[in-house]
Scaffold this motif. Structure first.
Motif, PDB file in Angstrom:
ATOM      1  N   VAL A  80       0.809  -1.216   0.000  1.00 45.72           N
ATOM      2  CA  VAL A  80       0.000   0.000   0.000  1.00 45.72           C
ATOM      3  C   VAL A  80       0.849   1.277   0.000  1.00 45.72           C
ATOM      4  O   VAL A  80       0.351   2.349  -0.313  1.00 45.72           O
ATOM      5  N   TRP A  81       2.130   1.166   0.351  1.00 44.96           N
ATOM      6  CA  TRP A  81       3.008   2.333   0.362  1.00 44.96           C
ATOM      7  C   TRP A  81       3.849   2.433  -0.900  1.00 44.96           C
ATOM      8  O   TRP A  81       4.625   3.356  -1.068  1.00 44.96           O
ATOM      9  N   SER A  82       3.729   1.452  -1.794  1.00 44.70           N
ATOM     10  CA  SER A  82       4.388   1.535  -3.090  1.00 44.70           C
ATOM     11  C   SER A  82       3.386   1.106  -4.149  1.00 44.70           C
ATOM     12  O   SER A  82       2.459   0.350  -3.871  1.00 44.70           O
ATOM     13  N   SER A  83       3.582   1.628  -5.359  1.00 44.47           N
ATOM     14  CA  SER A  83       2.623   1.305  -6.407  1.00 44.47           C
ATOM     15  C   SER A  83       3.236   1.511  -7.778  1.00 44.47           C
ATOM     16  O   SER A  83       3.963   2.479  -7.987  1.00 44.47           O
ATOM     17  N   PRO A  84       2.921   0.609  -8.717  1.00 48.54           N
ATOM     18  CA  PRO A  84       3.264   0.901 -10.107  1.00 48.54           C
ATOM     19  C   PRO A  84       2.252   1.909 -10.638  1.00 48.54           C
ATOM     20  O   PRO A  84       1.062   1.784 -10.364  1.00 48.54           O
ATOM     21  N   LEU A  85       2.731   2.919 -11.337  1.00 48.22           N
ATOM     22  CA  LEU A  85       1.838   3.948 -11.867  1.00 48.22           C
ATOM     23  C   LEU A  85       1.951   4.004 -13.396  1.00 48.22           C
ATOM     24  O   LEU A  85       3.001   3.677 -13.945  1.00 48.22           O
ATOM     25  N   PRO A  86       0.885   4.396 -14.068  1.00 44.88           N
ATOM     26  CA  PRO A  86       0.904   4.433 -15.533  1.00 44.88           C
ATOM     27  C   PRO A  86       1.978   5.382 -16.064  1.00 44.88           C
ATOM     28  O   PRO A  86       2.135   6.495 -15.572  1.00 44.88           O
ATOM     29  N   SER A  87       2.699   4.926 -17.080  1.00 41.96           N
ATOM     30  CA  SER A  87       3.749   5.761 -17.677  1.00 41.96           C
ATOM     31  C   SER A  87       3.195   6.646 -18.802  1.00 41.96           C
ATOM     32  O   SER A  87       3.861   7.561 -19.247  1.00 41.96           O
ATOM     33  N   ASN A  88       1.975   6.371 -19.231  1.00 42.18           N
ATOM     34  CA  ASN A  88       1.405   7.098 -20.364  1.00 42.18           C
ATOM     35  C   ASN A  88       0.375   8.142 -19.940  1.00 42.18           C
ATOM     36  O   ASN A  88      -0.476   8.523 -20.732  1.00 42.18           O
ATOM     37  N   ALA A  89       0.443   8.593 -18.683  1.00 42.42           N
ATOM     38  CA  ALA A  89      -0.509   9.591 -18.185  1.00 42.42           C
ATOM     39  C   ALA A  89       0.235  10.628 -17.352  1.00 42.42           C
ATOM     40  O   ALA A  89       1.308  10.356 -16.818  1.00 42.42           O
ATOM     41  N   VAL A  90      -0.356  11.812 -17.254  1.00 40.78           N
ATOM     42  CA  VAL A  90       0.184  12.835 -16.354  1.00 40.78           C
ATOM     43  C   VAL A  90      -0.165  12.407 -14.936  1.00 40.78           C
ATOM     44  O   VAL A  90      -1.330  12.183 -14.607  1.00 40.78           O
ATOM     45  N   LEU A  91       0.848  12.252 -14.099  1.00 46.44           N
ATOM     46  CA  LEU A  91       0.656  11.831 -12.709  1.00 46.44           C
ATOM     47  C   LEU A  91       0.714  13.044 -11.804  1.00 46.44           C
ATOM     48  O   LEU A  91       1.653  13.841 -11.877  1.00 46.44           O
ATOM     49  N   THR A  92      -0.300  13.201 -10.957  1.00 42.96           N
ATOM     50  CA  THR A  92      -0.334  14.313 -10.022  1.00 42.96           C
ATOM     51  C   THR A  92      -0.707  13.803  -8.642  1.00 42.96           C
ATOM     52  O   THR A  92      -1.271  12.715  -8.484  1.00 42.96           O
ATOM     53  N   VAL A  93      -0.382  14.620  -7.645  1.00 40.06           N
ATOM     54  CA  VAL A  93      -0.777  14.325  -6.270  1.00 40.06           C
ATOM     55  C   VAL A  93      -1.499  15.542  -5.722  1.00 40.06           C
ATOM     56  O   VAL A  93      -1.141  16.679  -6.016  1.00 40.06           O
ATOM     57  N   ARG A  94      -2.545  15.291  -4.952  1.00 44.10           N
ATOM     58  CA  ARG A  94      -3.305  16.351  -4.299  1.00 44.10           C
ATOM     59  C   ARG A  94      -3.958  15.743  -3.066  1.00 44.10           C
ATOM     60  O   ARG A  94      -3.968  14.533  -2.877  1.00 44.10           O
ATOM     61  N   ALA A  95      -4.545  16.587  -2.225  1.00 47.14           N
ATOM     62  CA  ALA A  95      -5.298  16.093  -1.071  1.00 47.14           C
ATOM     63  C   ALA A  95      -6.610  15.492  -1.562  1.00 47.14           C
ATOM     64  O   ALA A  95      -7.181  15.947  -2.552  1.00 47.14           O
ATOM     65  N   TRP A  96      -7.087  14.470  -0.855  1.00 44.29           N
ATOM     66  CA  TRP A  96      -8.402  13.906  -1.193  1.00 44.29           C
ATOM     67  C   TRP A  96      -9.444  14.990  -0.979  1.00 44.29           C
ATOM     68  O   TRP A  96      -9.253  15.903  -0.171  1.00 44.29           O
ATOM     69  N   GLU A  97     -10.522  14.913  -1.693  1.00 46.07           N
ATOM     70  CA  GLU A  97     -11.609  15.886  -1.589  1.00 46.07           C
ATOM     71  C   GLU A  97     -12.920  15.144  -1.362  1.00 46.07           C
ATOM     72  O   GLU A  97     -13.095  14.028  -1.876  1.00 46.07           O
ATOM     73  N   PRO A  98     -13.840  15.730  -0.601  1.00 49.33           N
ATOM     74  CA  PRO A  98     -15.147  15.097  -0.424  1.00 49.33           C
ATOM     75  C   PRO A  98     -15.759  14.770  -1.789  1.00 49.33           C
ATOM     76  O   PRO A  98     -15.687  15.568  -2.714  1.00 49.33           O
ATOM     77  N   GLY A  99     -16.302  13.582  -1.910  1.00 49.09           N
ATOM     78  CA  GLY A  99     -16.897  13.140  -3.164  1.00 49.09           C
ATOM     79  C   GLY A  99     -15.955  12.354  -4.053  1.00 49.09           C
ATOM     80  O   GLY A  99     -16.388  11.746  -5.032  1.00 49.09           O
ATOM     81  N   ASP A 100     -14.640  12.352  -3.732  1.00 47.40           N
ATOM     82  CA  ASP A 100     -13.694  11.573  -4.522  1.00 47.40           C
ATOM     83  C   ASP A 100     -14.064  10.096  -4.478  1.00 47.40           C
ATOM     84  O   ASP A 100     -14.488   9.575  -3.443  1.00 47.40           O
ATOM     85  N   LYS A 101     -13.863   9.427  -5.620  1.00 44.55           N
ATOM     86  CA  LYS A 101     -14.109   7.991  -5.713  1.00 44.55           C
ATOM     87  C   LYS A 101     -12.948   7.331  -6.426  1.00 44.55           C
ATOM     88  O   LYS A 101     -12.228   7.967  -7.191  1.00 44.55           O
ATOM     89  N   MET A 102     -12.776   6.037  -6.148  1.00 46.71           N
ATOM     90  CA  MET A 102     -11.705   5.279  -6.783  1.00 46.71           C
ATOM     91  C   MET A 102     -12.213   3.898  -7.145  1.00 46.71           C
ATOM     92  O   MET A 102     -12.936   3.275  -6.366  1.00 46.71           O
TER      93      MET A 102
END
Length: 123
Positions: free
Chosen positions: A36-58
């Protein structure tokens, strides 16, 4: 203990080494480590980080689309800790909640993704 929290409005691109508030994100040579503290991330997308927001879904690897607030609560991240918890996006989709859950997309990537690790650097 410091209470440094990145503002919810701050959204930054992930690079090989990124500091976002009290959190450090860095690219790794492999995806080993705590799942859970490491993850493979897509190489073909813009990767960003932000704070979670109410209403966010995954879209969870373990099942259907879930509210991020529910996933954080189940992981014991409540109240003031939840306010500054990061989510990682590929484009506009949340793909990783560090320390909590990876998305269906990251699970499918496996070793084909770009490996990142997240650490809380300011306790």
């Amino acid at each position: 203990a410091s209470s440094h929290v990145a503002p919810a409005s701050v959204r930054i691109d992930l690079s090989a080494r990124t500091v976002w508030g009290a959190w450090s994100f860095r690219r790794r040579g492999n995806a080993d480590g705590d799942a859970v503290w490491s993850s493979p991330l897509p190489s073909n997308a813009v990767l960003t980080v932000r704070a979670w927001e109410p209403g966010d879904k995954m879209r969870s690897a373990q099942g259907p689309i879930r509210k991020v607030k529910q996933l954080l609560s189940r992981a014991g991240v409540t109240g003031h800790k939840r306010a500054g918890w990061p989510v990682v996006l590929a484009g506009d989709e949340i793909v990783w909640i560090p320390g909590v859950r990876r998305s269906k997309i990251t699970e499918r990537l496996g070793t084909a993704g770009v490996p990142f690790i997240c650490e809380l650097i300011d306790r």
